[in-house]
Scaffold this motif. Sequence first.
Motif, PDB file in Angstrom:
ATOM      1  N   PRO A 373      49.568  60.656  42.417  1.00  0.00           N
ATOM      2  CA  PRO A 373      49.964  60.640  43.905  1.00  0.00           C
ATOM      3  C   PRO A 373      50.284  61.382  45.136  1.00  0.00           C
ATOM      4  O   PRO A 373      50.203  61.485  46.166  1.00  0.00           O
ATOM      5  CB  PRO A 373      51.440  60.006  43.277  1.00  0.00           C
ATOM      6  CG  PRO A 373      51.246  59.618  42.100  1.00  0.00           C
ATOM      7  CD  PRO A 373      50.444  60.670  41.280  1.00  0.00           C
ATOM      8  N   HIS A 376      46.593  62.733  46.565  1.00  0.00           N
ATOM      9  CA  HIS A 376      46.309  60.977  48.186  1.00  0.00           C
ATOM     10  C   HIS A 376      46.805  61.217  49.130  1.00  0.00           C
ATOM     11  O   HIS A 376      46.902  61.146  50.124  1.00  0.00           O
ATOM     12  CB  HIS A 376      46.468  59.347  47.266  1.00  0.00           C
ATOM     13  CG  HIS A 376      45.725  59.392  45.759  1.00  0.00           C
ATOM     14  ND1 HIS A 376      44.070  59.510  45.624  1.00  0.00           N
ATOM     15  CD2 HIS A 376      46.278  58.983  44.317  1.00  0.00           C
ATOM     16  CE1 HIS A 376      44.096  59.217  44.989  1.00  0.00           C
ATOM     17  NE2 HIS A 376      44.979  59.475  43.911  1.00  0.00           N
ATOM     18  N   VAL A 454      49.731  55.510  50.745  1.00  0.00           N
ATOM     19  CA  VAL A 454      50.268  55.440  49.285  1.00  0.00           C
ATOM     20  C   VAL A 454      51.062  54.685  49.421  1.00  0.00           C
ATOM     21  O   VAL A 454      52.992  55.188  49.691  1.00  0.00           O
ATOM     22  CB  VAL A 454      50.062  57.234  49.110  1.00  0.00           C
ATOM     23  CG1 VAL A 454      50.471  57.663  47.081  1.00  0.00           C
ATOM     24  CG2 VAL A 454      49.016  57.572  49.328  1.00  0.00           C
ATOM     25  N   GLU A 473      45.091  56.319  46.949  1.00  0.00           N
ATOM     26  CA  GLU A 473      45.573  55.847  48.449  1.00  0.00           C
ATOM     27  C   GLU A 473      44.117  54.443  48.839  1.00  0.00           C
ATOM     28  O   GLU A 473      43.838  54.437  48.288  1.00  0.00           O
ATOM     29  CB  GLU A 473      44.909  56.549  49.464  1.00  0.00           C
ATOM     30  CG  GLU A 473      44.073  56.242  50.174  1.00  0.00           C
ATOM     31  CD  GLU A 473      43.795  57.781  51.569  1.00  0.00           C
ATOM     32  OE1 GLU A 473      43.329  57.562  52.536  1.00  0.00           O
ATOM     33  OE2 GLU A 473      43.666  58.701  50.659  1.00  0.00           O
TER      34      GLU A 473
END
Length: 501
Positions: A373, A376, A454, A473
Amino acid sequence: MAKLVINDSKELGRIEPEIYGHFSEHLGRCIYEGLFVGENSDIPNVNGMRQDVVNALKEIQIPVLRWPGGCFADEYHWKDGIGEKSKRKKMINTHWGGVVEDNSFGTHEFFELCKQLGCKTYINGNLGSGTVQEMSEWVEYMTFDGVSPMAELREKNGHKKPWKVDYFGVGNENWGCGGNMTPEFYANMYRRYQTYVRDYDSKKPIKKVCCGANVDDYYWTKGVMETCYDHTPEHLHGFMDFISLHYYVHPEGWEIKGSATDFTEEVWYKTLKKALFMDTLIKRHSDIIDQYDPEKKIGLSVDEWGTWFTCEPGTNPGFLYQQNTVRDALVVGITLNIFNKHCDRVKMACIAQMVNVLQAVILTEGEKMIKTPTYHVFHMYRHHQGATLLDSELSGVNEVGEGEWKVPDITESVSKKDGIITITLNNLSATEKRDLEILFATDKNYEVVEANIVTNKDMHAYNTFENPEVVKEEEFNLYEIDKNKMTVSLPACSVVEIRVK
Protein backbone atom coordinates in the motif's frame (compact mmCIF):
# COMPACT_ATOMS: atom_id res chain seq x y z
CA MET A 1 -19.28 19.50 5.38
CA ALA A 2 -15.55 20.21 5.44
CA LYS A 3 -14.29 22.84 3.01
CA LEU A 4 -10.99 23.21 1.17
CA VAL A 5 -10.21 26.55 -0.47
CA ILE A 6 -7.40 26.50 -3.02
CA ASN A 7 -5.78 29.76 -4.11
CA ASP A 8 -4.12 28.57 -7.29
CA SER A 9 -2.66 32.01 -7.97
CA LYS A 10 -0.69 32.03 -4.68
CA GLU A 11 2.47 29.95 -4.99
CA LEU A 12 4.34 29.10 -1.79
CA GLY A 13 7.48 27.30 -2.92
CA ARG A 14 8.96 24.38 -4.81
CA ILE A 15 8.41 20.82 -3.60
CA GLU A 16 11.82 19.30 -4.19
CA PRO A 17 11.64 15.84 -5.80
CA GLU A 18 14.12 14.56 -3.19
CA ILE A 19 11.37 14.78 -0.54
CA TYR A 20 10.16 11.53 -2.12
CA GLY A 21 13.51 9.77 -1.59
CA HIS A 22 14.28 6.27 -0.33
CA PHE A 23 16.74 4.52 1.94
CA SER A 24 18.53 1.19 1.44
CA GLU A 25 20.71 -0.22 4.20
CA HIS A 26 22.69 -3.42 4.53
CA LEU A 27 19.94 -4.74 6.76
CA GLY A 28 18.01 -7.97 6.45
CA ARG A 29 16.84 -8.59 2.87
CA CYS A 30 16.83 -5.01 1.65
CA ILE A 31 20.00 -5.11 -0.45
CA TYR A 32 20.57 -8.84 -0.78
CA GLU A 33 17.53 -10.67 -2.23
CA GLY A 34 15.55 -7.43 -2.39
CA LEU A 35 17.57 -5.23 -4.75
CA PHE A 36 20.63 -7.30 -5.57
CA VAL A 37 20.59 -11.00 -6.46
CA GLY A 38 23.93 -11.24 -8.26
CA GLU A 39 24.74 -11.80 -11.92
CA ASN A 40 24.40 -15.60 -11.66
CA SER A 41 20.92 -15.63 -10.12
CA ASP A 42 18.00 -17.39 -11.82
CA ILE A 43 15.94 -14.31 -10.99
CA PRO A 44 16.05 -11.99 -14.05
CA ASN A 45 18.64 -9.29 -13.43
CA VAL A 46 20.87 -6.78 -15.13
CA ASN A 47 24.36 -6.66 -13.64
CA GLY A 48 22.97 -8.32 -10.50
CA MET A 49 20.03 -5.91 -9.97
CA ARG A 50 16.70 -7.75 -10.02
CA GLN A 51 14.68 -6.26 -12.83
CA ASP A 52 11.16 -6.70 -11.44
CA VAL A 53 12.09 -4.54 -8.47
CA VAL A 54 14.03 -1.98 -10.52
CA ASN A 55 11.18 -1.63 -13.00
CA ALA A 56 8.62 -1.19 -10.23
CA LEU A 57 10.74 1.44 -8.52
CA LYS A 58 11.16 3.37 -11.76
CA GLU A 59 7.37 3.66 -11.97
CA ILE A 60 7.28 5.71 -8.77
CA GLN A 61 10.11 7.92 -10.02
CA ILE A 62 12.66 7.41 -7.25
CA PRO A 63 14.46 10.79 -7.01
CA VAL A 64 17.32 9.83 -4.65
CA LEU A 65 18.63 6.73 -2.87
CA ARG A 66 20.52 6.77 0.44
CA TRP A 67 23.13 4.06 1.15
CA PRO A 68 24.82 2.11 2.92
CA GLY A 69 23.11 3.06 6.20
CA GLY A 70 21.86 3.72 8.78
CA CYS A 71 23.76 2.27 11.69
CA PHE A 72 25.62 0.09 9.20
CA ALA A 73 27.25 3.19 7.70
CA ASP A 74 29.36 3.91 10.77
CA GLU A 75 30.91 0.45 10.73
CA TYR A 76 31.25 0.26 6.95
CA HIS A 77 34.74 0.42 5.46
CA TRP A 78 34.33 1.10 1.77
CA LYS A 79 37.50 -0.62 0.59
CA ASP A 80 36.01 -3.93 1.76
CA GLY A 81 33.38 -3.56 -0.97
CA ILE A 82 35.48 -2.97 -4.10
CA GLY A 83 37.51 -5.19 -6.38
CA GLU A 84 36.96 -8.80 -7.34
CA LYS A 85 33.95 -10.11 -5.42
CA SER A 86 35.59 -13.41 -4.45
CA LYS A 87 38.39 -11.53 -2.70
CA ARG A 88 36.25 -9.04 -0.80
CA LYS A 89 36.34 -9.20 2.98
CA LYS A 90 33.56 -10.95 4.83
CA MET A 91 32.29 -9.55 8.11
CA ILE A 92 29.54 -10.09 10.65
CA ASN A 93 26.77 -7.52 10.47
CA THR A 94 26.73 -6.85 14.19
CA HIS A 95 23.93 -4.30 14.01
CA TRP A 96 21.43 -6.31 11.98
CA GLY A 97 20.88 -10.01 12.54
CA GLY A 98 24.44 -11.19 13.13
CA VAL A 99 24.65 -12.57 9.59
CA VAL A 100 27.69 -12.65 7.29
CA GLU A 101 28.09 -9.60 5.07
CA ASP A 102 30.17 -10.64 2.06
CA ASN A 103 30.45 -7.11 0.60
CA SER A 104 29.38 -8.29 -2.84
CA PHE A 105 27.30 -5.12 -3.04
CA GLY A 106 29.63 -2.14 -2.72
CA THR A 107 30.38 1.22 -4.27
CA HIS A 108 30.37 0.09 -7.90
CA GLU A 109 27.14 -1.85 -7.42
CA PHE A 110 25.43 1.10 -5.73
CA PHE A 111 26.18 3.43 -8.61
CA GLU A 112 25.03 0.76 -11.06
CA LEU A 113 21.73 0.50 -9.17
CA CYS A 114 21.23 4.27 -9.19
CA LYS A 115 22.04 4.35 -12.90
CA GLN A 116 19.34 1.77 -13.55
CA LEU A 117 16.86 3.64 -11.35
CA GLY A 118 17.78 6.99 -12.89
CA CYS A 119 18.06 8.58 -9.45
CA LYS A 120 20.46 10.81 -7.53
CA THR A 121 23.02 9.34 -5.14
CA TYR A 122 23.20 9.87 -1.39
CA ILE A 123 26.25 8.28 0.24
CA ASN A 124 26.48 8.07 4.03
CA GLY A 125 30.08 8.16 5.23
CA ASN A 126 31.65 6.47 8.24
CA LEU A 127 32.47 9.02 10.92
CA GLY A 128 31.78 6.76 13.91
CA SER A 129 34.54 4.17 13.36
CA GLY A 130 36.28 5.54 10.28
CA THR A 131 39.10 8.00 9.80
CA VAL A 132 39.23 11.33 8.02
CA GLN A 133 41.63 9.75 5.54
CA GLU A 134 39.22 6.89 4.82
CA MET A 135 36.35 9.27 4.12
CA SER A 136 38.52 11.59 2.06
CA GLU A 137 39.83 8.72 -0.04
CA TRP A 138 36.32 7.40 -0.65
CA VAL A 139 35.24 10.78 -2.03
CA GLU A 140 38.39 10.85 -4.19
CA TYR A 141 37.73 7.28 -5.40
CA MET A 142 34.20 8.13 -6.42
CA THR A 143 34.55 11.62 -7.87
CA PHE A 144 38.12 12.55 -8.88
CA ASP A 145 38.83 12.66 -12.62
CA GLY A 146 42.60 12.86 -12.87
CA VAL A 147 45.85 11.28 -11.76
CA SER A 148 45.70 10.06 -8.18
CA PRO A 149 46.02 6.80 -6.25
CA MET A 150 42.26 6.47 -5.72
CA ALA A 151 41.38 7.35 -9.32
CA GLU A 152 43.85 4.75 -10.50
CA LEU A 153 42.36 2.19 -8.11
CA ARG A 154 38.88 2.93 -9.45
CA GLU A 155 40.08 2.42 -13.02
CA LYS A 156 41.81 -0.82 -12.01
CA ASN A 157 38.45 -1.99 -10.65
CA GLY A 158 36.76 -1.36 -13.98
CA HIS A 159 35.43 2.19 -13.90
CA LYS A 160 37.64 4.81 -15.52
CA LYS A 161 35.30 7.79 -15.30
CA PRO A 162 34.20 9.19 -11.92
CA TRP A 163 30.64 9.09 -10.68
CA LYS A 164 28.46 11.90 -9.45
CA VAL A 165 27.88 11.99 -5.70
CA ASP A 166 24.92 14.28 -5.17
CA TYR A 167 24.70 14.10 -1.37
CA PHE A 168 27.16 12.96 1.27
CA GLY A 169 26.18 12.34 4.89
CA VAL A 170 29.01 12.92 7.37
CA GLY A 171 28.13 10.18 9.86
CA ASN A 172 24.75 8.79 10.90
CA GLU A 173 22.89 8.90 14.21
CA ASN A 174 26.06 9.94 15.97
CA TRP A 175 24.01 10.62 19.09
CA GLY A 176 23.49 6.84 19.27
CA CYS A 177 24.75 3.93 17.16
CA GLY A 178 27.17 6.25 15.34
CA GLY A 179 29.32 6.85 18.43
CA ASN A 180 27.14 8.03 21.35
CA MET A 181 28.52 11.55 20.97
CA THR A 182 27.47 14.84 22.51
CA PRO A 183 26.19 17.45 20.05
CA GLU A 184 29.25 19.65 20.55
CA PHE A 185 31.68 16.77 20.05
CA TYR A 186 29.92 15.58 16.92
CA ALA A 187 29.69 19.11 15.52
CA ASN A 188 33.43 19.57 15.87
CA MET A 189 34.00 16.21 14.24
CA TYR A 190 31.64 17.22 11.46
CA ARG A 191 33.58 20.44 10.92
CA ARG A 192 36.78 18.44 10.58
CA TYR A 193 35.50 15.58 8.39
CA GLN A 194 33.42 17.70 6.00
CA THR A 195 36.53 19.70 5.15
CA TYR A 196 37.84 16.65 3.28
CA VAL A 197 34.60 15.93 1.42
CA ARG A 198 36.08 17.88 -1.46
CA ASP A 199 34.47 19.07 -4.66
CA TYR A 200 36.94 17.77 -7.22
CA ASP A 201 34.62 19.06 -9.94
CA SER A 202 33.32 22.54 -9.15
CA LYS A 203 30.53 22.03 -11.67
CA LYS A 204 29.28 19.03 -9.70
CA PRO A 205 29.43 20.05 -6.04
CA ILE A 206 28.61 17.51 -3.35
CA LYS A 207 25.91 18.64 -0.95
CA LYS A 208 26.85 17.78 2.64
CA VAL A 209 24.43 16.40 5.20
CA CYS A 210 25.13 17.03 8.88
CA CYS A 211 23.76 14.51 11.41
CA GLY A 212 20.73 16.02 13.05
CA ALA A 213 18.46 14.97 15.86
CA ASN A 214 16.56 11.90 16.90
CA VAL A 215 12.86 12.79 17.18
CA ASP A 216 12.42 15.74 19.60
CA ASP A 217 16.02 16.13 20.76
CA TYR A 218 16.05 19.90 20.32
CA TYR A 219 19.11 20.11 22.56
CA TRP A 220 21.06 18.23 19.86
CA THR A 221 19.90 20.55 17.09
CA LYS A 222 20.78 23.63 19.12
CA GLY A 223 24.21 22.29 20.11
CA VAL A 224 25.16 21.19 16.60
CA MET A 225 24.04 24.41 14.93
CA GLU A 226 25.73 26.61 17.51
CA THR A 227 29.04 24.74 17.35
CA CYS A 228 29.05 24.52 13.56
CA TYR A 229 28.16 28.20 13.23
CA ASP A 230 30.99 29.33 15.50
CA HIS A 231 33.95 30.73 13.52
CA THR A 232 32.38 29.92 10.16
CA PRO A 233 31.48 32.27 7.34
CA GLU A 234 28.35 34.38 7.68
CA HIS A 235 26.31 31.54 6.18
CA LEU A 236 26.77 27.80 6.48
CA HIS A 237 25.81 27.14 2.87
CA GLY A 238 28.42 24.83 1.31
CA PHE A 239 29.80 23.99 4.74
CA MET A 240 26.46 22.43 5.68
CA ASP A 241 23.79 22.00 3.01
CA PHE A 242 21.43 19.84 5.06
CA ILE A 243 20.85 18.79 8.64
CA SER A 244 18.99 15.53 9.16
CA LEU A 245 16.09 14.39 11.33
CA HIS A 246 15.05 10.81 12.13
CA TYR A 247 11.59 9.86 13.33
CA TYR A 248 9.83 6.50 13.37
CA VAL A 249 6.22 5.83 14.32
CA HIS A 250 6.00 3.20 17.09
CA PRO A 251 2.31 3.02 18.05
CA GLU A 252 2.98 1.06 21.25
CA GLY A 253 6.34 2.63 22.11
CA TRP A 254 9.94 1.77 21.32
CA GLU A 255 10.11 -1.45 23.35
CA ILE A 256 6.78 -3.04 22.35
CA LYS A 257 6.13 -1.39 18.95
CA GLY A 258 3.04 -3.48 18.16
CA SER A 259 1.90 -5.77 15.37
CA ALA A 260 1.90 -4.55 11.76
CA THR A 261 -1.38 -6.33 10.97
CA ASP A 262 -3.22 -7.09 14.24
CA PHE A 263 -4.32 -3.85 15.89
CA THR A 264 -7.41 -2.22 17.36
CA GLU A 265 -9.20 0.91 16.24
CA GLU A 266 -7.60 2.72 19.19
CA VAL A 267 -4.14 1.74 17.94
CA TRP A 268 -5.13 2.87 14.42
CA TYR A 269 -5.68 6.39 15.77
CA LYS A 270 -2.67 6.24 18.04
CA THR A 271 -0.50 5.43 14.99
CA LEU A 272 -1.93 8.29 12.92
CA LYS A 273 -1.60 10.73 15.83
CA LYS A 274 2.07 9.86 16.07
CA ALA A 275 2.45 10.28 12.31
CA LEU A 276 0.99 13.78 12.63
CA PHE A 277 3.67 14.59 15.23
CA MET A 278 6.04 15.00 12.27
CA ASP A 279 4.51 18.45 11.74
CA THR A 280 5.45 19.54 15.27
CA LEU A 281 8.97 18.14 14.92
CA ILE A 282 9.60 20.02 11.68
CA LYS A 283 8.28 23.29 13.12
CA ARG A 284 10.30 23.13 16.34
CA HIS A 285 13.57 22.00 14.77
CA SER A 286 13.10 24.61 12.04
CA ASP A 287 12.64 27.31 14.66
CA ILE A 288 16.09 26.46 16.03
CA ILE A 289 17.71 26.27 12.59
CA ASP A 290 16.12 29.63 11.69
CA GLN A 291 18.17 31.30 14.44
CA TYR A 292 21.33 30.50 12.46
CA ASP A 293 19.93 30.26 8.95
CA PRO A 294 17.00 32.68 8.59
CA GLU A 295 17.35 32.61 4.81
CA LYS A 296 16.65 28.86 4.82
CA LYS A 297 19.71 27.91 2.81
CA ILE A 298 20.17 24.76 4.90
CA GLY A 299 17.65 22.06 4.02
CA LEU A 300 16.09 19.72 6.56
CA SER A 301 16.60 16.12 5.44
CA VAL A 302 14.20 13.69 7.12
CA ASP A 303 16.29 10.83 5.83
CA GLU A 304 14.80 8.13 8.04
CA TRP A 305 11.06 8.01 8.64
CA GLY A 306 8.14 5.60 8.58
CA THR A 307 6.41 2.96 10.69
CA TRP A 308 8.37 0.53 12.82
CA PHE A 309 6.36 -2.43 14.08
CA THR A 310 7.27 -5.74 15.68
CA CYS A 311 8.81 -7.94 12.98
CA GLU A 312 6.71 -10.67 11.43
CA PRO A 313 6.52 -13.90 13.47
CA GLY A 314 9.07 -16.50 12.42
CA THR A 315 11.48 -14.01 10.85
CA ASN A 316 14.92 -12.93 12.07
CA PRO A 317 14.22 -10.08 14.53
CA GLY A 318 17.35 -8.34 13.30
CA PHE A 319 15.94 -8.17 9.76
CA LEU A 320 13.05 -5.82 10.64
CA TYR A 321 10.69 -7.42 8.12
CA GLN A 322 7.11 -6.25 8.54
CA GLN A 323 3.87 -6.33 6.58
CA ASN A 324 2.24 -3.20 5.22
CA THR A 325 -1.49 -2.41 5.58
CA VAL A 326 -3.95 0.37 4.78
CA ARG A 327 -2.72 1.95 8.02
CA ASP A 328 0.74 2.34 6.46
CA ALA A 329 -0.87 3.97 3.41
CA LEU A 330 -2.41 6.61 5.68
CA VAL A 331 0.88 7.20 7.49
CA VAL A 332 2.70 7.85 4.24
CA GLY A 333 -0.12 10.03 2.88
CA ILE A 334 -0.18 12.14 6.05
CA THR A 335 3.60 12.44 6.17
CA LEU A 336 4.09 13.40 2.54
CA ASN A 337 1.38 16.06 2.85
CA ILE A 338 3.28 17.47 5.84
CA PHE A 339 6.57 17.49 3.91
CA ASN A 340 4.90 19.27 1.00
CA LYS A 341 3.55 21.99 3.26
CA HIS A 342 7.01 22.51 4.80
CA CYS A 343 8.84 22.62 1.48
CA ASP A 344 10.46 25.92 2.49
CA ARG A 345 12.68 23.95 4.90
CA VAL A 346 12.22 20.24 4.12
CA LYS A 347 14.32 19.63 1.00
CA MET A 348 14.94 15.88 1.20
CA ALA A 349 13.46 12.82 2.91
CA CYS A 350 14.06 9.08 2.67
CA ILE A 351 11.46 6.55 3.79
CA ALA A 352 12.89 3.57 5.64
CA GLN A 353 13.35 1.32 3.85
CA MET A 354 13.00 0.55 0.17
CA VAL A 355 12.55 -3.24 0.08
CA ASN A 356 11.77 -5.91 2.72
CA VAL A 357 12.63 -3.71 5.73
CA LEU A 358 10.29 -1.59 7.90
CA GLN A 359 7.80 0.47 5.83
CA ALA A 360 8.94 -0.95 2.52
CA VAL A 361 7.39 -0.07 -0.82
CA ILE A 362 8.17 -3.56 -2.13
CA LEU A 363 8.34 -7.03 -0.56
CA THR A 364 10.02 -10.03 -2.17
CA GLU A 365 10.06 -13.76 -1.55
CA GLY A 366 12.40 -15.64 -3.85
CA GLU A 367 11.35 -14.81 -7.40
CA LYS A 368 8.05 -13.27 -6.23
CA MET A 369 7.48 -9.56 -5.71
CA ILE A 370 4.55 -7.51 -4.40
CA LYS A 371 3.85 -3.79 -4.21
CA THR A 372 2.69 -2.60 -0.79
CA PRO A 373 0.00 0.00 0.00
CA THR A 374 2.88 2.39 0.70
CA TYR A 375 4.12 1.86 -2.86
CA HIS A 376 0.75 2.80 -4.32
CA VAL A 377 0.59 6.05 -2.34
CA PHE A 378 4.08 6.99 -3.53
CA HIS A 379 2.93 6.29 -7.07
CA MET A 380 -0.01 8.68 -6.70
CA TYR A 381 2.02 11.36 -4.97
CA ARG A 382 4.78 11.33 -7.59
CA HIS A 383 3.02 14.22 -9.33
CA HIS A 384 4.05 16.50 -6.46
CA GLN A 385 7.74 16.02 -7.30
CA GLY A 386 9.18 19.31 -8.55
CA ALA A 387 5.76 20.96 -8.41
CA THR A 388 4.89 24.31 -6.82
CA LEU A 389 3.07 24.25 -3.48
CA LEU A 390 -0.20 26.18 -3.65
CA ASP A 391 -1.90 28.04 -0.85
CA SER A 392 -4.75 25.92 0.55
CA GLU A 393 -6.93 26.24 3.63
CA LEU A 394 -8.98 23.43 5.16
CA SER A 395 -11.89 24.21 7.49
CA GLY A 396 -14.78 22.37 9.09
CA VAL A 397 -12.64 19.37 9.96
CA ASN A 398 -13.90 16.99 12.66
CA GLU A 399 -11.83 15.08 15.20
CA VAL A 400 -11.99 11.31 15.29
CA GLY A 401 -10.60 8.86 17.82
CA GLU A 402 -10.69 8.96 21.60
CA GLY A 403 -8.95 10.96 24.31
CA GLU A 404 -5.36 11.96 23.66
CA TRP A 405 -5.36 10.07 20.35
CA LYS A 406 -7.91 12.24 18.57
CA VAL A 407 -6.90 13.29 15.06
CA PRO A 408 -8.37 15.52 12.35
CA ASP A 409 -10.34 13.40 9.94
CA ILE A 410 -8.89 15.06 6.83
CA THR A 411 -5.40 16.21 5.83
CA GLU A 412 -4.33 17.60 2.46
CA SER A 413 -1.75 19.29 0.29
CA VAL A 414 -2.03 20.92 -3.13
CA SER A 415 0.56 21.63 -5.84
CA LYS A 416 0.73 22.71 -9.46
CA LYS A 417 2.98 21.56 -12.28
CA ASP A 418 2.68 21.88 -16.05
CA GLY A 419 -0.71 23.53 -15.69
CA ILE A 420 -2.23 20.66 -13.67
CA ILE A 421 -3.22 20.98 -10.00
CA THR A 422 -2.65 17.89 -7.85
CA ILE A 423 -4.74 17.57 -4.69
CA THR A 424 -3.90 14.78 -2.23
CA LEU A 425 -6.39 14.01 0.52
CA ASN A 426 -6.47 11.62 3.47
CA ASN A 427 -9.54 10.45 5.38
CA LEU A 428 -8.17 9.34 8.74
CA SER A 429 -11.46 7.92 10.00
CA ALA A 430 -11.34 4.15 10.29
CA THR A 431 -15.10 3.78 9.84
CA GLU A 432 -16.82 6.85 8.37
CA LYS A 433 -16.83 8.44 4.94
CA ARG A 434 -16.28 12.20 4.83
CA ASP A 435 -17.73 14.76 2.44
CA LEU A 436 -15.58 17.65 1.32
CA GLU A 437 -16.28 20.78 -0.71
CA ILE A 438 -13.34 22.09 -2.75
CA LEU A 439 -13.47 25.68 -3.94
CA PHE A 440 -10.92 27.20 -6.33
CA ALA A 441 -10.34 30.90 -5.71
CA THR A 442 -9.95 31.56 -9.44
CA ASP A 443 -13.31 31.89 -11.13
CA LYS A 444 -12.97 29.67 -14.20
CA ASN A 445 -14.03 26.26 -15.43
CA TYR A 446 -11.98 23.35 -14.09
CA GLU A 447 -12.02 19.73 -15.21
CA VAL A 448 -10.69 16.56 -13.65
CA VAL A 449 -7.94 14.92 -15.69
CA GLU A 450 -7.20 12.06 -13.29
CA ALA A 451 -8.42 10.76 -9.94
CA ASN A 452 -7.18 7.75 -7.97
CA ILE A 453 -7.59 6.16 -4.56
CA VAL A 454 -5.81 3.71 -2.25
CA THR A 455 -8.15 2.18 0.34
CA ASN A 456 -9.92 -0.92 1.61
CA LYS A 457 -12.99 -1.34 3.81
CA ASP A 458 -10.81 -3.33 6.22
CA MET A 459 -8.16 -1.15 7.85
CA HIS A 460 -6.08 -4.31 8.40
CA ALA A 461 -5.97 -5.20 4.68
CA TYR A 462 -2.61 -5.94 3.09
CA ASN A 463 -1.13 -7.64 0.04
CA THR A 464 0.36 -11.12 0.11
CA PHE A 465 2.31 -13.15 -2.41
CA GLU A 466 -0.83 -15.25 -2.92
CA ASN A 467 -3.12 -12.19 -3.19
CA PRO A 468 -0.95 -9.27 -4.33
CA GLU A 469 -3.72 -6.78 -5.19
CA VAL A 470 -5.91 -6.66 -2.09
CA VAL A 471 -4.86 -3.01 -1.66
CA LYS A 472 -3.97 -1.15 -4.82
CA GLU A 473 -4.34 2.14 -6.62
CA GLU A 474 -7.72 2.36 -8.32
CA GLU A 475 -9.71 4.92 -10.26
CA PHE A 476 -11.69 7.31 -8.03
CA ASN A 477 -15.03 8.70 -9.14
CA LEU A 478 -16.85 9.86 -6.00
CA TYR A 479 -16.84 13.52 -6.97
CA GLU A 480 -18.80 16.12 -8.89
CA ILE A 481 -17.33 19.27 -10.40
CA ASP A 482 -19.07 22.43 -11.59
CA LYS A 483 -16.90 25.30 -12.82
CA ASN A 484 -14.66 26.18 -9.83
CA LYS A 485 -16.44 24.08 -7.22
CA MET A 486 -16.09 20.38 -6.49
CA THR A 487 -17.72 18.05 -3.97
CA VAL A 488 -15.87 14.90 -2.98
CA SER A 489 -16.90 11.90 -0.88
CA LEU A 490 -13.86 10.37 0.79
CA PRO A 491 -14.29 6.73 1.89
CA ALA A 492 -13.09 5.73 5.35
CA CYS A 493 -9.34 5.06 5.71
CA SER A 494 -8.47 6.33 2.25
CA VAL A 495 -5.76 8.22 0.40
CA VAL A 496 -7.09 10.10 -2.62
CA GLU A 497 -5.46 12.02 -5.47
CA ILE A 498 -7.45 14.36 -7.72
CA ARG A 499 -5.79 16.21 -10.60
CA VAL A 500 -7.51 19.09 -12.32
CA LYS A 501 -6.78 21.74 -14.92
